[in-house]
Design a protein around this motif. Structure first.
Motif, PDB file in Angstrom:
ATOM      1  N   GLU A  89       0.537  -0.939   0.140  1.00 42.62           N
ATOM      2  CA  GLU A  89       0.295  -0.249   0.349  1.00 42.62           C
ATOM      3  C   GLU A  89       0.849   0.701  -0.114  1.00 42.62           C
ATOM      4  O   GLU A  89       2.164   1.579   0.265  1.00 42.62           O
ATOM      5  N   PRO A  90       0.733   2.490  -0.979  1.00 43.13           N
ATOM      6  CA  PRO A  90       1.523   3.143  -0.480  1.00 43.13           C
ATOM      7  C   PRO A  90       1.114   4.264   1.032  1.00 43.13           C
ATOM      8  O   PRO A  90       0.340   4.070   1.166  1.00 43.13           O
ATOM      9  N   PRO A  91       2.122   4.785   1.259  1.00 41.73           N
ATOM     10  CA  PRO A  91       1.760   5.643   2.606  1.00 41.73           C
ATOM     11  C   PRO A  91       1.124   6.288   2.319  1.00 41.73           C
ATOM     12  O   PRO A  91       0.589   7.222   1.390  1.00 41.73           O
ATOM     13  N   ALA A  92       0.523   6.905   3.234  1.00 40.44           N
ATOM     14  CA  ALA A  92      -0.947   7.558   3.717  1.00 40.44           C
ATOM     15  C   ALA A  92      -0.769   8.995   3.123  1.00 40.44           C
ATOM     16  O   ALA A  92      -1.786   9.030   3.524  1.00 40.44           O
ATOM     17  N   SER A  93       0.008   9.208   3.642  1.00 38.63           N
ATOM     18  CA  SER A  93       0.285  10.129   3.156  1.00 38.63           C
ATOM     19  C   SER A  93       0.209  10.949   1.227  1.00 38.63           C
ATOM     20  O   SER A  93      -0.101  12.141   1.181  1.00 38.63           O
ATOM     21  N   SER A  94       0.636   9.959   0.953  1.00 36.23           N
ATOM     22  CA  SER A  94       0.969  10.142  -0.408  1.00 36.23           C
ATOM     23  C   SER A  94      -0.431   8.949  -1.930  1.00 36.23           C
ATOM     24  O   SER A  94      -0.441   8.790  -2.843  1.00 36.23           O
TER      25      SER A  94
END
Length: 199
Positions: free
Chosen positions: A179-184
């Motif tokens: 999963e991509p980082p939450a901020s991205s």
């Protein structure tokens, strides 16, 4: 001649070269080299601290995310204190070890380069420079100057570097099937519409 250059050059010296240097250097030259090494001891100590910090840098960088994502909110402060205590314990054990080893290895690495590359006259000049009050003052300001430059460099380059870092994180996450980082993460279409409706 900076410590970094001395250490870089030292890595290129083989034990054979050290043996030759030992055989050809006069006692006076050996004594001058020992004096240079003694004057450079604070730099070797700084190198030891830097290596210790570098060895745990990845762990420290991940610490915030791990605390945020895997530790219940009510336990985060206590856990952070416990982890900080472990990090301090590591530093208390590893820094002296690295410092002692650096002091023992310096004569056969840095010292060998000094013996081979510098004449007695050059060693005397180097000692005069290292003992100069202005040089000592300049060296003592190193951390302060580095911090000032680092702060300005980070502030100045953040707009250019952060998008590249974000793109790298997304590309690596995609390659690894994570999963991509939450901020991205980009908001989904309904979430984007809801956000637009609120404005």
């Amino acid at each position: 001649m900076t410590l970094i250059r001395l250490i870089t050059a030292a890595t290129l010296v083989t034990s054979c070269t050290w043996g030759l240097a030992q055989g050809t250097a006069s006692p006076a030259k050996k004594e001058l080299v020992q004096k240079v090494l003694a004057l450079q001891q604070p730099s070797f100590d700084a190198l030891a601290r830097g290596l210790a910090e570098q060895s745990i840098a990845p762990l420290v960088q991940q610490l915030g995310a791990v605390l945020q994502n895997r530790v219940p909110p009510e336990q985060r402060e206590a856990t952070a204190r416990d982890v900080q205590a472990e990090i301090k314990k590591y530093g208390d054990e590893v820094v002296p070890l690295l410092r002692d080893r650096a002091a023992k290895l310096a004569p056969t690495s840095v010292g060998a380069v000094l013996e081979e590359k510098l004449s007695e006259d050059e060693l005397k000049q180097l000692i005069t420079m290292l003992e100069a009050p202005i040089y000592r003052k300049y060296q003592s300001m190193g951390g302060e100057m580095q911090k000032a430059l680092m702060e300005k460099l980070v502030a100045d380059t953040r707009p250019a570097v952060e998008p590249k870092l974000k793109a790298l994180q997304e590309a690596v996450s995609k390659r690894l099937g994570l999963e991509p980082p939450a901020s991205s993460k980009k908001p989904t279409a309904p979430a984007a519409k809801a956000s637009a409706a609120k404005k």
